[in-house]
Design a protein around this motif. Sequence first.
Motif, mmCIF file in Angstrom:
data_model
loop_
_atom_site.group_PDB
_atom_site.id
_atom_site.type_symbol
_atom_site.label_atom_id
_atom_site.label_comp_id
_atom_site.label_asym_id
_atom_site.label_seq_id
_atom_site.Cartn_x
_atom_site.Cartn_y
_atom_site.Cartn_z
ATOM 1 N N LEU A 340 1.092 -1.184 -0.107
ATOM 2 C CA LEU A 340 -0.084 0.070 0.023
ATOM 3 C C LEU A 340 0.710 1.327 0.119
ATOM 4 O O LEU A 340 0.301 2.189 -0.347
ATOM 5 C CB LEU A 340 -0.972 -0.034 1.101
ATOM 6 N N THR A 342 2.510 2.586 2.822
ATOM 7 C CA THR A 342 1.911 3.087 3.807
ATOM 8 C C THR A 342 3.294 3.781 4.616
ATOM 9 O O THR A 342 4.219 3.020 4.693
ATOM 10 C CB THR A 342 1.314 2.143 5.139
ATOM 11 N N THR A 355 -1.167 6.372 3.136
ATOM 12 C CA THR A 355 -1.362 4.945 2.449
ATOM 13 C C THR A 355 -2.083 4.897 1.232
ATOM 14 O O THR A 355 -3.051 5.689 1.049
ATOM 15 C CB THR A 355 -2.111 4.076 3.655
ATOM 16 N N GLY A 356 -1.994 3.809 0.605
ATOM 17 C CA GLY A 356 -2.606 3.424 -0.731
ATOM 18 C C GLY A 356 -2.217 4.393 -1.903
ATOM 19 O O GLY A 356 -1.153 5.099 -1.627
ATOM 20 N N ASP A 418 -2.984 4.287 10.170
ATOM 21 C CA ASP A 418 -2.841 2.866 10.485
ATOM 22 C C ASP A 418 -4.003 2.045 10.401
ATOM 23 O O ASP A 418 -4.153 1.011 9.937
ATOM 24 C CB ASP A 418 -2.068 2.660 11.786
ATOM 25 N N ALA A 421 -5.052 1.928 6.857
ATOM 26 C CA ALA A 421 -4.373 0.772 5.894
ATOM 27 C C ALA A 421 -4.741 -0.530 6.536
ATOM 28 O O ALA A 421 -4.668 -1.388 5.707
ATOM 29 C CB ALA A 421 -2.571 1.016 6.498
#
Length: 561
Positions: A340, A342, A355-356, A418, A421
């Motif tokens: 991802l 992150t 993230t992503g 987090d 994610a």
Amino acid sequence: MNTPNRRILIIGGVAGGATCAARARRLCETCEILVFERGPHVSFANCGLPYFVGDVIESETKLLVASPDVFTHRFNIGVHTETEVTRIDRHARTIEMRDLKTGAMRQEPYDALVLATGAKPVRPPLPGIDLPGIHVLRTIPDSRKIKAAAANASRALLVGGGFIGLEMAENLVGLGLEVTLLELADQVLPPLDPEMAAYAAERLKSRGVSLRLGEGVAAFERHPERGLNVLTSKGETIAADLVILGIGVRPESALAADAGLELGALGGIRVDEYMRTSDPAIWAVGDVVEVKNRVTGEWQLVPLAGPANRQGRVAATAILHHFSYGDDGTPPPLKFEGVLGTAVCEVFGLTIACTGANEKQLRRAGMNYQEIFLHPGHHVSYFPGAKPIHMKLLFSETDGRILGAQAVGELDVARRIDVIATAMMQGASVFDLEDLELCYAPQFGAAKDPVNLAGMIAANHLRRDLPLADWEELATTPALLVDVRSETEFAGGHIPNARNLPLETLRDRLHELPQDREIWLICGVGQRAYYAFRLLMQNGLQVKVLSGGMQTYQARMHAGG
């Protein structure tokens, strides 16, 4: 999984190689495991290097995760530092190496070979690039050189506005240096979208960093008295005693290429989900490999310690599985299914996390998406010390699948990213986010956590309870822009051509609004505009909301949007 007399050779340590070695030993007590590292340290925390330069981490020994003695005596793993592997003979299954202290050459056979050769900093072929005083930061010896140079410097120039560039800016300012940061792109922090990166840019400038976006280096020259003159792409000259290049890294894949292993278009080694290369006896992990983006499916380079550690575990597991079962079709129990991306960093007390995928990646992949912005407090406003978290959530317009998230703030930012994610790893949607049960006490969050709020806003949009206006169309839209903040707030600054109708007066002024023209609503951060939308929509008007309100508008203006 004990397989006597099998030899596992690992080229490179740090995160991926060292983790692979330790995992392999835990799975096989009788295997012979050897690690070859070109540098003087087999396992060190390179993420801590900027803070060692800045004296936040005072002792170099704190950066050493594990010494060769630990590998030898605790794990019975042979470690050969300052040893450069120069050739792989795939047919004979041997590697050739040079002892960098003595120059002696030798060969070692392998049953399984792991390439963890990492990445090297980019040094573009600019005039003067090899002059003294121009540094990169990748290893502990690099940090020593920069630390020594900073002690005798007053002016530092950083080239590149990525994570390392920002962290070095903070640490050099902390040492009392005058810092200039050049970034060729129009924003810092490429993994973020411009309006989110703008918060970091403003924090840098507020702490005295001279930030020059859209400007790169054309050449380096010796300064007539001391240090360097840096000639920029805009024809200007900047004097500096110390220059640090932070414009990215490239995979150290030459050894693999010379051996005929398959590489990807980005120059990294191509591996499968078990970290196996195109050679069935060779695996690769860490910054040297290309990995699949879990959102877009594209191959990319992700030089992060977390993925490298997981890849090391996967590779070791796959190797021992191969020793035990061969290629009988039984899959190893662990696999690496992509990243991802992150990541998090801090600059002058501001935490930036993501993230992503970002918008650039989603557009490149041709994916249909929607964005929302929100600016909640990190905990409830009535409890002392609440700080805003500026959040952006990207999600699929068709099914609500979460595609990416970015957040910036002073407190508890990483925790929110987090959570998102983790949700993304499970294939969650925005509908799942609004239903998450998260910790709540006044000093930690809110009954509607920022993550819940992001899910609620996105889910409301998908349910057609909250149609969103497109920020990209703001300058050209024929819609009537209505600002529902108070008259005092409106007078303090507003979007040009906006009309002020405070929320509290809206019910009495419905007759002032057109029935045949779309209305776009805006407030401070989005909440009052949503209340106004519900009111106007139920009175038959055509209404949309500008997500994130004036807070997002101001960030877009700072980003040049």
